[in-house]
Scaffold this motif. Structure first.
Motif, mmCIF file in Angstrom:
data_model
loop_
_atom_site.group_PDB
_atom_site.id
_atom_site.type_symbol
_atom_site.label_atom_id
_atom_site.label_comp_id
_atom_site.label_asym_id
_atom_site.label_seq_id
_atom_site.Cartn_x
_atom_site.Cartn_y
_atom_site.Cartn_z
ATOM 1 N N GLU A 290 0.833 -1.218 0.000
ATOM 2 C CA GLU A 290 0.000 0.000 0.000
ATOM 3 C C GLU A 290 0.859 1.256 0.000
ATOM 4 N N ALA A 291 1.971 1.232 0.738
ATOM 5 C CA ALA A 291 2.794 2.433 0.811
ATOM 6 C C ALA A 291 3.872 2.447 -0.271
ATOM 7 N N VAL A 292 4.532 1.322 -0.473
ATOM 8 C CA VAL A 292 5.671 1.306 -1.398
ATOM 9 C C VAL A 292 5.227 1.312 -2.859
ATOM 10 N N GLY A 293 4.023 0.827 -3.141
ATOM 11 C CA GLY A 293 3.596 0.673 -4.537
ATOM 12 C C GLY A 293 4.142 -0.632 -5.094
ATOM 13 N N GLU A 294 4.646 -0.577 -6.341
ATOM 14 C CA GLU A 294 5.094 -1.805 -6.996
ATOM 15 C C GLU A 294 6.596 -2.010 -6.836
ATOM 16 N N THR A 295 6.985 -3.250 -6.465
ATOM 17 C CA THR A 295 8.405 -3.599 -6.461
ATOM 18 C C THR A 295 8.521 -4.947 -7.160
ATOM 19 N N MET A 296 9.688 -5.198 -7.743
ATOM 20 C CA MET A 296 9.858 -6.510 -8.371
ATOM 21 C C MET A 296 11.219 -7.078 -8.008
ATOM 22 N N PHE A 297 11.233 -8.336 -7.640
ATOM 23 C CA PHE A 297 12.464 -9.028 -7.247
ATOM 24 C C PHE A 297 12.740 -10.078 -8.307
ATOM 25 N N TYR A 298 13.948 -10.083 -8.832
ATOM 26 C CA TYR A 298 14.248 -10.916 -10.005
ATOM 27 C C TYR A 298 15.560 -11.650 -9.798
ATOM 28 N N GLY A 299 15.645 -12.867 -10.260
ATOM 29 C CA GLY A 299 16.920 -13.584 -10.147
ATOM 30 C C GLY A 299 16.755 -15.050 -10.490
ATOM 31 N N PRO A 300 17.858 -15.827 -10.382
ATOM 32 C CA PRO A 300 17.769 -17.244 -10.700
ATOM 33 C C PRO A 300 16.932 -17.984 -9.657
ATOM 34 N N GLY A 301 15.963 -18.747 -10.136
ATOM 35 C CA GLY A 301 15.028 -19.386 -9.223
ATOM 36 C C GLY A 301 15.401 -20.807 -8.876
ATOM 37 N N ALA A 302 16.436 -21.320 -9.496
ATOM 38 C CA ALA A 302 16.823 -22.711 -9.248
ATOM 39 C C ALA A 302 18.272 -22.873 -9.672
ATOM 40 N N GLY A 303 18.809 -24.065 -9.369
ATOM 41 C CA GLY A 303 20.196 -24.347 -9.746
ATOM 42 C C GLY A 303 21.080 -24.396 -8.516
ATOM 43 N N SER A 304 22.205 -25.057 -8.669
ATOM 44 C CA SER A 304 23.054 -25.382 -7.528
ATOM 45 C C SER A 304 23.555 -24.140 -6.766
ATOM 46 N N LEU A 305 24.344 -23.307 -7.417
ATOM 47 C CA LEU A 305 24.971 -22.193 -6.687
ATOM 48 C C LEU A 305 23.981 -21.088 -6.296
ATOM 49 N N PRO A 306 23.039 -20.706 -7.193
ATOM 50 C CA PRO A 306 22.083 -19.680 -6.757
ATOM 51 C C PRO A 306 21.312 -20.115 -5.510
ATOM 52 N N THR A 307 20.853 -21.356 -5.503
ATOM 53 C CA THR A 307 20.072 -21.821 -4.350
ATOM 54 C C THR A 307 20.966 -21.921 -3.113
ATOM 55 N N ALA A 308 22.187 -22.417 -3.338
ATOM 56 C CA ALA A 308 23.120 -22.553 -2.211
ATOM 57 C C ALA A 308 23.464 -21.184 -1.617
ATOM 58 N N THR A 309 23.461 -20.140 -2.446
ATOM 59 C CA THR A 309 23.724 -18.786 -1.929
ATOM 60 C C THR A 309 22.694 -18.422 -0.861
ATOM 61 N N ALA A 310 21.429 -18.720 -1.170
ATOM 62 C CA ALA A 310 20.371 -18.416 -0.191
ATOM 63 C C ALA A 310 20.554 -19.253 1.072
ATOM 64 N N VAL A 311 20.934 -20.518 0.898
ATOM 65 C CA VAL A 311 21.124 -21.401 2.068
ATOM 66 C C VAL A 311 22.255 -20.862 2.948
ATOM 67 N N VAL A 312 23.378 -20.525 2.319
ATOM 68 C CA VAL A 312 24.533 -20.090 3.128
ATOM 69 C C VAL A 312 24.264 -18.702 3.725
ATOM 70 N N SER A 313 23.476 -17.878 3.036
ATOM 71 C CA SER A 313 23.121 -16.578 3.635
ATOM 72 C C SER A 313 22.265 -16.790 4.885
ATOM 73 N N ASP A 314 21.389 -17.784 4.847
ATOM 74 C CA ASP A 314 20.631 -18.128 6.065
ATOM 75 C C ASP A 314 21.577 -18.578 7.170
ATOM 76 N N LEU A 315 22.594 -19.348 6.779
ATOM 77 C CA LEU A 315 23.576 -19.810 7.766
ATOM 78 C C LEU A 315 24.281 -18.603 8.410
ATOM 79 N N VAL A 316 24.600 -17.625 7.582
ATOM 80 C CA VAL A 316 25.237 -16.406 8.112
ATOM 81 C C VAL A 316 24.297 -15.723 9.106
ATOM 82 N N ALA A 317 23.004 -15.666 8.758
ATOM 83 C CA ALA A 317 22.034 -15.029 9.661
ATOM 84 C C ALA A 317 21.985 -15.775 11.000
ATOM 85 N N VAL A 318 22.008 -17.100 10.945
ATOM 86 C CA VAL A 318 22.009 -17.890 12.187
ATOM 87 C C VAL A 318 23.251 -17.552 13.006
#
Ligand code: NAD
Ligand code: HSE
Length: 432
Positions: A290-318
């Motif tokens: 409602e406040a921000v309007g339209e935003t779009m997030f784009y990137g690789p949705g599958a595959g070994s390293l792109p997916t692993a990036t998200a996993v390891v970033s979660d590990l960093v957050a932990v």
């Protein structure tokens, strides 16, 4: 040197191999971010002798889940093996022993996410699952943190890489469905059983997760209306092109007032829509706030390293939370009671392709059905067919309720002049 954080890995397939590579190759950066080394201590595999596309010390491999889950030195379990029931039990066991969990498993999180998050909170553990939706795109963190101050009203996305790859190749190169699916499997995008990709279930799981976070409601997988791409034909794609549309498997989660709808279906978008130019295994999620309007997030949705990036970033957050001593706050209870829209409250345009007997008055009978329900046409094409005495009619409607449209479809099927309803798709993304 500070004591290392020790990780137990469940699964060493496409994503697991990527996780091992990123942890090894980015050791210096990880160390800088969290202030201590990160080491994989044990890896659960099915076959310790299988050749792998990542070099691992054979001493790390085990075929016993207990060696990983019950190892008292392991701080974080990364689950990248898939599966639901047994996997859930193993992760609950890990959480109850105070281990943090990172998972890429949307099948699990879509069904048991609430329970797992509750147990994680009870044991002051983190449970992060960024990789479960849209691979390498940090969309969950964007909803939870980046857009935390806004009220999200619509999420619309291409959240399955395999089907986007198939539709892109079919429509650009006229490639056959079977050949492109085999390519997507070879490239590591498809699920072990690709039925859940092509029948829309994988995308439905991701939309349930997105809608739950975006709308802060307890959306279940059963609340998502699902249709996959298995019936999409080359003729449909070609008609789309003539009308200026691109076909995508689109997930929609929309909130109007307190009521929501969540669906996944092959959908025609105008060629000019930003989601129409998301190709191959790429994903994108449109978020309307409602406040921000339209935003779009784009990137690789599958595959070994792109997916692993998200996993390891979660590990960093932990690990950052561990240093601050603030683990166990990843679950926020839903703020709103779930209220689903009835079919009469869901509106969209529709594309319809039917074969009718080429007779005087046939068209009038069809238009009467639509006008009785107050549904008008935006575009119409009529072409003779090679098949004896038949014509093909393609209609794009103006906005209609799902209820009215489904009633019309049923009545069309009962008309004597209608040979068959060939195909029907939602049309989205045009100005209303
Ligand atoms: N591949 C992707 O692009 C991608 C993207 C996002 C999320 N995911 C999710 O990540 C998870 C892993 O996907 P993947 O593509 O790496 O799958 P994969 O099939 O390539 O790897 C899974 C590995 O786990 C092993 N495994 C499964 N059950 C096991 C068990 N009981 N004991 C020992 N080993 C076991 C398998 O042998 C396999 O090697 C799935 O939940 C998937 O949905 C995958
Ligand atoms: N099979 C999934 C993997 C990523 O979740 C896809 O094609 O999107």
């Amino acid at each position: 040197m500070e004591k290392p954080i020790l990780v137990g890995l469940l699964g060493l397939g496409t994503v697991g191999s990527g996780v091992v590579k990123i942890i090894e190759n980015h050791q210096e950066k990880l160390m800088h971010q969290v202030g201590c080394p990160v080491k994989v201590k044990k890896i659960l595999v099915r076959d310790v002798h299988k050749p792998r596309d990542v070099a691992v010390d054979p001493a790390l491999l085990t075929t016993s889940a207990a060696d990983v889950i019950d190892d008292p030195d392991i701080n974080v379990i990364i689950e990248v093996m898939g599966g639901v029931e047994e996997t859930k039990e193993w992760l609950l066991r890990a959480l109850r022993q105070g281990k943090h969990v990172v998972t890429a498993n949307k099948d699990l999180m879509a069904v048991y996410g609430s329970e797992l998050l509750r147990v994680a909170a009870e044991h002051r553990c983190d449970l992060f699952y960024e990789a479960s939706v849209a691979g390498g795109i940090p969309i969950l963190r964007s909803l939870v943190d980046g857009l935390a101050s806004d009220r999200i009203t619509k999420l619309m996305g291409i959240v399955n890489g395999t089907t986007n790859y198939i539709l892109t190749k079919m429509s650009q190169n006229g490639a056959s469905y079977e050949a492109v699916l085999a390519e997507a499997q070879a490239l590591g995008f498809a699920e072990a059983d690709p039925t859940s990709d092509v029948e829309g279930l994988d995308a439905a799981r991701k939309m349930a997760i997105l809608a739950r976070l975006g709308f802060s409601m307890d959306i279940d997988l059963d609340d998502v209306q699902v249709k996959g791409i298995t019936e999409v034909t080359e003729e449909d794609l070609n008609y789309g092109k003539r009308l200026g549309y691109t076909m995508k498997l689109i997930g929609i989660a929309q909130r109007d007032g307190q009521k929501v709808e969540v669906s996944v279906q092959p959908t025609f978008l105008p060629d000019s829509h930003p989601l129409a130019s998301v190709h191959n295994e790429y994903n994108a999620v449109y978020v309307y706030g409602e406040a921000v309007g339209e935003t779009m997030f784009y990137g690789p949705g599958a595959g070994s390293l792109p997916t692993a990036t998200a996993v390891v970033s979660d590990l960093v957050a932990v690990m950052k939370n561990m240093r601050l001593g603030v683990n166990g706050h990843s679950a926020v209870a839903p703020q709103y009671e779930k209220q689903l829209k009835a079919p009469a409250e869901i509106f969209s345009k529709y594309f319809l392709r039917i074969h009718v007997k080429d007779q005087v008055g046939a068209f009038a009978k069809i238009t009467t059905l639509f006008s009785q329900r107050g549904v008008s046409f935006e575009k119409i094409l009529q072409l003779p067919l090679k098949e004896n005495g038949l014509a093909e009619i393609v209609i794009v409607t103006h906005d209609a309720s799902q209820q009215d449209y489904e009633d019309i479809l049923q009545q069309l099927g009962d008309l004597e002049i209608v040979e068959r309803v060939q195909s029907s798709y939602r049309v989205e993304g045009e100005k209303r």
